[in-house]
Each structure stands twice: as C-alpha cells, then as structure tokens.
Design a protein around this motif. Structure first.
Motif, short mmCIF file in Angstrom:
data_model
loop_
_atom_site.label_atom_id
_atom_site.label_comp_id
_atom_site.label_asym_id
_atom_site.label_seq_id
_atom_site.Cartn_x
_atom_site.Cartn_y
_atom_site.Cartn_z
N GLY A 61 28.86 31.48 36.62
CA GLY A 61 28.06 30.65 37.52
C GLY A 61 26.84 30.15 36.79
N ALA A 62 26.77 28.84 36.57
CA ALA A 62 25.74 28.29 35.68
C ALA A 62 24.73 27.46 36.46
CB ALA A 62 26.40 27.44 34.59
N GLY A 63 24.31 27.94 37.61
CA GLY A 63 23.31 27.21 38.36
C GLY A 63 22.00 27.12 37.61
N SER A 64 21.23 26.10 37.95
CA SER A 64 19.93 25.91 37.28
C SER A 64 19.06 27.14 37.43
CB SER A 64 19.24 24.69 37.89
OG SER A 64 20.02 23.53 37.71
N TYR A 65 19.17 27.84 38.54
CA TYR A 65 18.36 29.05 38.76
C TYR A 65 18.64 30.09 37.67
CZ TYR A 65 17.48 33.67 40.82
OH TYR A 65 17.09 34.96 41.03
N ILE A 66 19.91 30.32 37.37
CA ILE A 66 20.26 31.33 36.37
C ILE A 66 19.92 30.85 34.97
CG2 ILE A 66 22.19 32.60 35.36
CD1 ILE A 66 23.50 32.60 38.09
N VAL A 67 20.28 29.59 34.65
CA VAL A 67 20.05 29.08 33.30
C VAL A 67 18.56 29.02 32.98
CG1 VAL A 67 20.38 27.11 31.77
CG2 VAL A 67 22.21 27.78 33.35
N ALA A 68 17.77 28.44 33.89
CA ALA A 68 16.34 28.33 33.65
C ALA A 68 15.68 29.70 33.63
CB ALA A 68 15.70 27.44 34.71
N ALA B 117 14.08 26.50 43.87
CA ALA B 117 13.43 25.76 44.96
C ALA B 117 13.91 24.32 44.98
CB ALA B 117 11.91 25.83 44.79
N GLY B 118 13.99 23.71 43.79
CA GLY B 118 14.50 22.34 43.73
C GLY B 118 15.93 22.24 44.22
N LEU B 119 16.76 23.22 43.84
CA LEU B 119 18.15 23.21 44.30
C LEU B 119 18.25 23.39 45.80
CD1 LEU B 119 20.03 25.30 41.58
CD2 LEU B 119 20.41 22.91 42.16
N MET B 120 17.41 24.25 46.36
CA MET B 120 17.47 24.46 47.80
C MET B 120 17.10 23.19 48.54
SD MET B 120 15.97 28.33 48.16
CE MET B 120 16.41 28.48 49.88
N VAL C 274 16.44 17.13 43.19
CA VAL C 274 17.64 17.06 42.36
C VAL C 274 17.27 17.10 40.88
CG1 VAL C 274 19.53 15.55 41.65
CG2 VAL C 274 19.01 15.83 44.07
N PHE C 275 16.35 16.25 40.47
CA PHE C 275 16.08 16.12 39.05
C PHE C 275 15.13 17.21 38.53
CE2 PHE C 275 18.04 12.09 39.87
CZ PHE C 275 18.82 11.92 38.74
N LEU C 276 14.43 17.89 39.40
CA LEU C 276 13.71 19.08 38.95
C LEU C 276 14.71 20.14 38.48
CD1 LEU C 276 11.20 20.85 38.65
CD2 LEU C 276 11.48 21.50 41.06
N ALA C 277 15.77 20.34 39.25
CA ALA C 277 16.80 21.31 38.85
C ALA C 277 17.52 20.84 37.59
CB ALA C 277 17.79 21.51 39.99
N PHE C 278 17.86 19.54 37.51
CA PHE C 278 18.52 19.01 36.31
C PHE C 278 17.66 19.27 35.08
CE2 PHE C 278 21.19 15.41 38.42
CZ PHE C 278 21.95 16.38 39.05
#
Length: 719
Positions: free
Chosen positions: A190-197, A211-214, A478-482
């Motif tokens: 699972g490579a969500g931005s939360y885990i990667v960042a 937060a950005g993803l939510m 969207v782009f904060l998470a990206f």
C-alpha cells in the motif's frame, strides 16, 4: 515480493489485534512465573471447573430462551485444542424491532463473510480497473471545462491556449503516472502518500499528506456527485431544484453499495465505467471523423468579452484548474492490498492502463472542443455541448449523457475504496481512532465508509451541490498529497540506491516539481475562492492527528506490560490498586450499595458474600428517620454484613456515594474496591422511562474512579 521493502502488513481482520513486542513478552513471562508460584502455594484444585468449557457435555438442544432461537449452543464446533469456532453470526437482539432491523440489514448488505474470506475479497485487474479508475476517468468530464472556464475570462481568443496547456497537462499526467508506477513495487503493501511521505520525509510530512488525502477523498465524493447531478439536470432541467436531495440520496446509495464489500461493490460499478469509456470513444471517433471531413479546420470560438487581462497568473490558474483531471491517479497505489496476488504487479499493470486511457480521453476531448469552437456557458456542461454537436439527432446524445452522469455519480466510489484504507493505516500507527481498524461483517471498513459519507454529504449540502464552488478546494488537497508522495520517493531512491536509482529519482523529482508548482498556484490563485479552507484545514487536521497519537501513546504506556515488583515476602510499600498484576498482590474490599431490601439487593449481597472477601454494605438515607428505619430492617435480616449508613440531607445519591468510595480508596490506595450494583433488567425499552435508572448512572460515575471495579448482578423481570 516487490522491489522495495516498504513498511506495512496485509490488510486483514487480525490487524485490529496487534502483537506484543519482545520486551512485553519478557515481562509477561515473568508475571506468569509469579502467578505459577502463587497457584502452587494455594491449596485446592485450582484448575477444576464446574462445567466443561468445550460444551462437549451438552448433547441436546437447550430450551428456547430470549436468545435461544438466534444463538443456540449448536452454533459452535470444535477447533484447535481448547478452542471453539462459531459457525454462524449471533444476533443478540431479542426484540421484534431488533430482529426486523437485522433481517433488513441482511437484505441490504448481504450475509456476513467469514474472516477467511478476506483472501477472496480481492479484485482482478478487469474489475479493479473500472472500480479504481472511475474517479480518474470521470474527471475528464469536468477537468477540461474547469481549465476553459478560467481561460474564457480573458475572452474568446484566449481559448486557443487550451491546446498548449492541455499538452503540458498530458506531460504532467505521464510524469506522475510513471512516478506512482515506481512507487507501487517500492511499497507493495500500500503506497499511499501518508506512508511514503511518513517513511521518507518524517511523521509531520506523512500527516500533512494524510490530511491532504482526506480532503481529497471527501471532495472526490462531493465533486463527483455534484458533477453527476449537474449532468442529469443539464439533460432534465426540471430536476434542477432537487440537486441537493438527489446528491445526498446518491451518497447514501454509494455507502450501501460499498458496505456490501469490495468484490460486490466492484461488480456493481464495472459496467458504468466501461460504458462511459465506450461512450467517450464513440464521441471522439465521430468527432474526429467529422473534423477530418473539413480538413481539421477549427471552428471559431464564440465572441466572449474579456473580464480579466490575459497574464501569467490567469494561465497558471487555468493550468491548475485543468489539473483536477488527474484526481484519482493515486488510487491504485493506495489500494494495492485489494488486488489478487501478485498484488503489486497487478496494481502496476492496472495503473498503466488507467494512465493510458486518461491521456487518450483527456487529449481527445480538449482537441475536439477546440476544433468545434466550444466555450463554457451556464446551464450546460462542455461535454454535453460536445456530444450535442457531434450527435445532433438520434439517441446517441442521450446515451452519452446517461453514461457521463452515471460515471460521475459513481466516480465517488474510488474514494469509498481508499478513504477507509487510509484511516486503517493511520489507526494502525495511532494517528486515527482504533475503531477504523475494524472490519465489518462484510469485510469492509464500515466505520471509515460511514465517516466519509457523513462528511461528504455535509460538504455537499453546505455548498449547495455546486461543482464550481468545490473545485478550488479540490486541487489543493490533491496536489499536496501528490507533491509529498513524489518528494518522499526522491528521498527513498536516494537512500536505497539500487539498480537505476538515478533514473528513478529523476522521474519522481519531475513529478514532485510539477505537482508542487500546481499546488502553489492553486493555493495562491484560488485562496480567496475557497482554497483557504484547505490551507487552514490541513494544519488543523495534522494537529488533531498528533493529539490522537498522543492519547494512544499515553494509553499504551499505561497499559504496557512491565516486569513484576518484588514478591509479597519482600519489604516495600504496597502497590497502588491499578498497579497490581498478580493474584497475591491484590487486596479486596467488596462494597454493595443498597437502596432497599428486596430480591435484587439480597441477591447482590449473597453474590458479594460468596466471593469470600471483606464486604461492606452502604445505604444512603435522606434523613435520620430513614436511616433508623433501614437499620431496623437490616437487623431483622440478621446483620450478616457490616452496614455503613450515609445521610444525604439534600437527597443526592450518586455524588455522595462516589465521594465516599473515593475517600475509602484514598485511605488505602492498595485496596481494590469491587462495587457490586444490583440491577433490574427491563424487557422492553418503553419501560425505561418508568424507572429512575439510578443503577446505570451509578456505574457511569464509579467508572471514573481509579482502583474501583464495577460489576452488576442482574435480576430479569418475567416475560
């Protein structure tokens, strides 16, 4: 296995029950040794039980009881040694209303699924593609229009910039798509931005990405439903006044569909997505065929007066608005565990298909809009104008609009897949409530689904279902998470330095730079249009996540297993009541509040005395006369236990009793006060207003006291 060593575990129901660490296991063994010594010194057959816990002695069906019809003993079968396995779910509702609601739930959501079925509740690629791409592909229905809606502010002539801006957006789509394609094997669980960042940039960056993803997922539901309802009202203008109730109803339908489980929800949403792709391919094919007939000559756009000057800021605003066509591109990397094995490889293939379809559809629509000289206008979407222009007669326009409306409405399903999964990973790390770890009876994260639905419906209602008002909020999250995800991957490759790490780092760096540019542009240019909400909400959410983690850190510290203290024979002060972990450390005092002498109170007193521990009865009287009267009744009973009477001249019960017990505990901090409360169990809810419910209020008040154990002795009223 993937190419990287991303942290994480497969999403299963067991994640709700974390394992003990090595230090806690060592402490547990030492505590167990103390228990062994205590049990050896105690006389009597401590291991003998008055019943067979395996239920092997019960060969006949018991007489029906309140729950007998629903949860009979036969529902258990033998498993491992000293283990029983429930063969069916138990419905404990004894009321007719409760049984009716249970049957309705089964009709709407389906029968419960066993925990072992989690391995089968996975998606194959042909199902995962429409389920996870519905948000991404549907955004081409409003992304080009969002870009042109900004360009048209500079007049009709500025619409010609849609082609170069569209080309830049295609480049961005490819760069970010390749970046996430690299992320999937690096984080195969699972490579969500939360885990990667969080792994590569620190906990603060991970929480900001979360937060950005939510915000992204909540607005995905709101924007998709708003755009879908707009598509419906574009064709059926009589429904315009019902925009808000129709949108809320659609969110409820999506919630019900996803509560049925991943695989069932996927099967529901397969056909609409493929129908939308076929409809757009038909529009593109017929549109380019017509354009070829006139030599691909572009028709002049309408003469629209300029409301703003054409400058760099306006161009950047148009670029960032069009970039919402990329929303949902991260969905596959978040949902890798939802694929069939090999998960990461199937996810990467699905992402490649999605990006290819996105680029083709987006580029084709932008070019066709330019060739047909179309411009945004109120009351009708650009895609509707394009379909009406290409299919002026016949049923084709209606079919395109129906497919568009359906995919826009169902595009929110991507968020329903990823938002609960994000909360799962956050809850596992302690950044979100642990209730989001729980899988419902259909192996779906029901708590996360409900939280998403309620929040999205609230946003939809507050903004009146207007897509234009929601998109400025959409782009920032969207782009904060990206940006954080791609920047995290740059650090990841720099640390790992495996094969071709420089090439991979460069790809993610390009994705991070372009995403960061759009993030900055959207935050600044659209701040006054509503983006300020996200700019303020993200830090507040990060603060909330940290407070939640702080609570769980304190909780884990308080509940963590520690090596036991010295045995009772050793000198030392007595332990506090809540620090006692072995039987020989515990000193009891049983307290029974007694309001009047009746069957309920006598049963509670008998239960307390049977425990063989020091027991104290407490009675609260409003005046001396009542205290004397009760003492007379107590002596008539036989004065078998010590009685303490408290006179409460202001007729309060809960407060004086709680303070008295607190004072008792303060005088002997090593005592465990076991408060046994007699309770009459009512058969029907409508009986509750007929009773004072003092017992329940007392239990709630006493639970706040440290070193106090509260239990109740129920007395059931006859049918």
């Amino acid at each position: 296995m993937g190419e990287g060593g991303g942290e994480g575990t497969v999403v299963t129901p067991t994640a709700e029950f974390p394992d003990l660490g090595p230090e806690e296991l060592g402490s547990l063994r030492r505590i167990g040794d103390r228990w062994r010594v205590d049990r050896r010194d105690r006389p009597g057959p401590a291991d003998e039980l008055p019943v067979d816990p395996t239920l092997g002695r019960y060969r006949r069906r018991p007489a029906p009881s309140r729950f007998g019809r629903l949860a009979p003993i036969e529902m258990f079968q033998a498993g491992e040694p000293d283990e029983l396995v429930a063969t069916e779910p138990a419905n404990l509702s004894g009321s007719r209303l409760g049984r009716g609601l249970g049957r309705l739930r089964r009709v709407l959501l389906g029968p419960p699924l066993s925990s072992a079925a989690v391995l089968y509740e996975r998606m194959r690629k042909l199902v995962a593609l429409p389920v996870l791409s519905s948000d991404l592909l549907s955004s081409v229905a409003y992304g080009p229009e969002a870009m042109l809606a900004v360009l048209v502010l500079a007049g009709g002539a500025a619409l010609g910039l849609s082609l170069p801006l569209g080309a830049l957006l295609v480049l961005l789509m490819v760069a970010v798509g390749i970046s996430y394609r690299q992320t999937i094997p690096a984080y195969p669980h699972g490579a969500g931005s939360y885990i990667v960042a969080g792994d590569n940039l620190g906990a603060g960056a991970g929480l900001a990405a979360a937060a950005g993803l939510m915000v992204d997922y909540v607005l995905t539901v709101s924007v998709s439903v708003a755009a879908g309802i707009h598509a419906v009202t574009s064709a059926l203008s009589g429904l315009t006044g019902l925009t808000v109730p129709l949108g809320v109803l659609m969110i409820a339908v999506l919630l019900a569909g996803n509560l049925r489980g991943i695989r069932t929800a996927g099967n529901i949403f397969v056909l609409p997505t493929y129908a939308f792709v076929v409809a757009l391919l038909a529009v593109l094919g017929a549109g380019f065929f017509q354009a070829a007939g006139r030599g691909f000559t572009a028709l002049p756009p309408p003469d629209v007066p300029a409301a703003e000057g054409l400058g760099l800021l306006l161009v950047l605003r148009a670029f960032s608005s069009g970039a919402v066509s990329m929303t949902g591109i991260e969905a596959v990397s978040n949902a890798v565990p939802a694929f069939r094995p090999p998960e990461w490889r199937n996810a990467r293939t699905t992402l490649s298909w999605m990006v290819a379809m996105l680029v083709g559809l987006f580029a084709g629509i932008v070019v066709l809009i330019h060739l047909n000289g179309l411009a945004p206008r109120p009351g009708e979407t650009l895609l509707s104008q394009l379909a009406r222009t290409i299919f002026p007669t016949g049923p084709w326009y209606a079919l395109v609009q129906a497919a568009t409306a359906l995919i826009l409405l169902l595009a929110a399903n991507t968020a329903f897949n990823d938002f609960p999964r994000l909360l799962f990973f956050m809850a596992r790390a302690g950044h979100a409530p642990r209730r989001f770890l729980h899988m419902g009876d259909r192996l779906a994260f029901g708590n996360g689904l409900v939280a998403l639905s309620v929040t999205a419906a609230l946003v939809f209602v507050v903004f009146g279902g207007h897509t234009e008002a929601l998109i400025p909020l959409y782009a920032v999250g969207v782009f904060l998470a990206f940006t954080l995800s791609q920047a995290g991957m740059v650090v990841h490759w720099h640390r790992r330095r495996g094969a071709r790490w420089r090439h991979r780092l460069a790809v993610n760096a390009v994705g991070a730079a372009l995403s960061g540019l759009i993030l900055l542009t959207a935050a600044v240019a659209k701040f006054a249009e509503g983006a300020w909400v996200v700019v303020v909400a993200v830090p507040l959410l990060v603060l909330l996540f940290r407070r939640v983690q702080r609570h769980y850190r304190r909780l884990n510290g308080a509940l963590a297993l520690r090596p036991p203290g010295p045995p009772p024979a050793s000198p030392g002060p007595p332990l506090p009541a809540e620090g006692q972990e072995t039987p020989q450390q515990i000193r009891h005092l049983v307290v029974v509040p007694v309001a009047r002498l009746n069957r309920a109170s006598l049963r509670a007193l008998a239960y307390a005395a049977s425990l063989g521990q020091p027991t104290l009865a407490v009675h609260l009287a409003p005046n001396e006369e009542e205290a004397d009267r009760f003492r007379g009744q107590w002596e008539a009973w036989g004065d078998h236990l010590r009685l303490e009477t408290i006179v409460s001249p202001y007729r309060a019960v809960i407060g004086p009793l709680a303070h008295y017990l607190e004072a008792l505990h303060a005088s002997r901090a090593d005592l465990v006060l076991t408060v046994i409360v007699p309770e009459v169990v009512l058969r029907h809810r409508w009986h509750r207003p007929l009773h004072s419910q003092v017992e329940r209020r007392l239990r709630r008040a006493l639970r706040e006291l440290a070193g106090v154990v509260v239990t109740s002795v129920p007395v059931h009223l006859p049918g």
